[in-house]
Design a protein around this motif. Sequence first.
Motif, PDB file in Angstrom:
ATOM      1  N   VAL A  19       0.844  -1.199   0.000  1.00 10.12           N
ATOM      2  CA  VAL A  19       0.000   0.000   0.000  1.00 10.12           C
ATOM      3  C   VAL A  19       0.882   1.252   0.000  1.00 10.12           C
ATOM      4  N   LYS A  20       1.867   1.285   0.882  1.00 11.70           N
ATOM      5  CA  LYS A  20       2.737   2.459   0.993  1.00 11.70           C
ATOM      6  C   LYS A  20       3.532   2.715  -0.281  1.00 11.70           C
ATOM      7  N   ASN A  21       3.878   1.652  -0.995  1.00 13.78           N
ATOM      8  CA  ASN A  21       4.688   1.785  -2.210  1.00 13.78           C
ATOM      9  C   ASN A  21       3.864   1.835  -3.489  1.00 13.78           C
ATOM     10  N   SER A  22       2.567   1.850  -3.382  1.00 11.47           N
ATOM     11  CA  SER A  22       1.725   1.890  -4.579  1.00 11.47           C
ATOM     12  C   SER A  22       1.906   3.228  -5.301  1.00 11.47           C
ATOM     13  N   ARG A  23       1.673   3.208  -6.595  1.00 12.20           N
ATOM     14  CA  ARG A  23       1.851   4.412  -7.414  1.00 12.20           C
ATOM     15  C   ARG A  23       0.752   5.437  -7.154  1.00 12.20           C
ATOM     16  N   GLY A  24      -0.470   4.963  -7.080  1.00 10.67           N
ATOM     17  CA  GLY A  24      -1.613   5.851  -6.879  1.00 10.67           C
ATOM     18  C   GLY A  24      -2.145   5.757  -5.464  1.00 10.67           C
ATOM     19  N   ASN A  25      -3.343   6.259  -5.277  1.00 14.10           N
ATOM     20  CA  ASN A  25      -3.998   6.187  -3.975  1.00 14.10           C
ATOM     21  C   ASN A  25      -4.653   4.826  -3.790  1.00 14.10           C
ATOM     22  N   LEU A  38      -5.644   4.878   2.537  1.00 17.34           N
ATOM     23  CA  LEU A  38      -4.721   4.120   3.377  1.00 17.34           C
ATOM     24  C   LEU A  38      -3.290   4.642   3.308  1.00 17.34           C
ATOM     25  N   LYS A  39      -2.924   5.286   2.220  1.00 17.15           N
ATOM     26  CA  LYS A  39      -1.571   5.832   2.128  1.00 17.15           C
ATOM     27  C   LYS A  39      -1.395   7.043   3.032  1.00 17.15           C
ATOM     28  N   PHE A  61     -10.292   0.578  -3.385  1.00 18.16           N
ATOM     29  CA  PHE A  61     -10.380   1.289  -4.657  1.00 18.16           C
ATOM     30  C   PHE A  61      -9.001   1.846  -4.961  1.00 18.16           C
ATOM     31  N   LEU A  62      -8.492   1.522  -6.136  1.00 13.26           N
ATOM     32  CA  LEU A  62      -7.156   1.941  -6.548  1.00 13.26           C
ATOM     33  C   LEU A  62      -7.259   2.948  -7.675  1.00 13.26           C
ATOM     34  N   THR A  63      -6.392   3.946  -7.660  1.00  8.86           N
ATOM     35  CA  THR A  63      -6.448   4.979  -8.697  1.00  8.86           C
ATOM     36  C   THR A  63      -5.460   4.736  -9.834  1.00  8.86           C
ATOM     37  N   SER A  68      -3.395  -2.139  -9.596  1.00  9.51           N
ATOM     38  CA  SER A  68      -4.392  -3.217  -9.618  1.00  9.51           C
ATOM     39  C   SER A  68      -3.729  -4.543  -9.962  1.00  9.51           C
ATOM     40  N   TYR A  69      -2.762  -4.542 -10.858  1.00  3.86           N
ATOM     41  CA  TYR A  69      -2.033  -5.776 -11.192  1.00  3.86           C
ATOM     42  C   TYR A  69      -1.208  -6.254  -9.996  1.00  3.86           C
ATOM     43  N   ASP A  70      -0.581  -5.328  -9.302  1.00  5.98           N
ATOM     44  CA  ASP A  70       0.227  -5.692  -8.139  1.00  5.98           C
ATOM     45  C   ASP A  70      -0.642  -6.298  -7.037  1.00  5.98           C
ATOM     46  N   PHE A  71      -1.809  -5.709  -6.785  1.00  7.00           N
ATOM     47  CA  PHE A  71      -2.706  -6.231  -5.754  1.00  7.00           C
ATOM     48  C   PHE A  71      -3.256  -7.598  -6.146  1.00  7.00           C
ATOM     49  N   MET A  72      -3.556  -7.786  -7.418  1.00  7.56           N
ATOM     50  CA  MET A  72      -4.064  -9.089  -7.871  1.00  7.56           C
ATOM     51  C   MET A  72      -2.978 -10.159  -7.704  1.00  7.56           C
ATOM     52  N   THR A  73      -1.754  -9.823  -8.037  1.00 11.55           N
ATOM     53  CA  THR A  73      -0.644 -10.769  -7.846  1.00 11.55           C
ATOM     54  C   THR A  73      -0.485 -11.113  -6.370  1.00 11.55           C
TER      55      THR A  73
END
Length: 80
Positions: A19-25, A38-39, A61-63, A68-73
């Motif tokens: 979550v902290k390293n995600s690109r978007g919100n 969450l960020k 919900f991802l922006t 979304s690909y990272d969370f699915m993996t």
Amino acid sequence: MYRINIRKMGNVAKFINMVKNSRGNVYLELPNQMLCDLKQNEEALQMLYMINPKEFWLELFLTDKQDSYDFMTYMIGAGT
């Protein structure tokens, strides 16, 4: 926004790091249908450690499409 349903957390620390390293919100839908970023909310992230795994259900919900690909993996491997 991309909607993700999380049913199994696996490694909570790895999830929080993702979550902290995600690109978007990364927004968590609260029971009152409000969204919590969450960020930006460290307390909400820390509460994930207290969730009962048998009663687990997160609506995220991802922006960013790549997130979304990272969370699915992550979900496929259940965070192991």
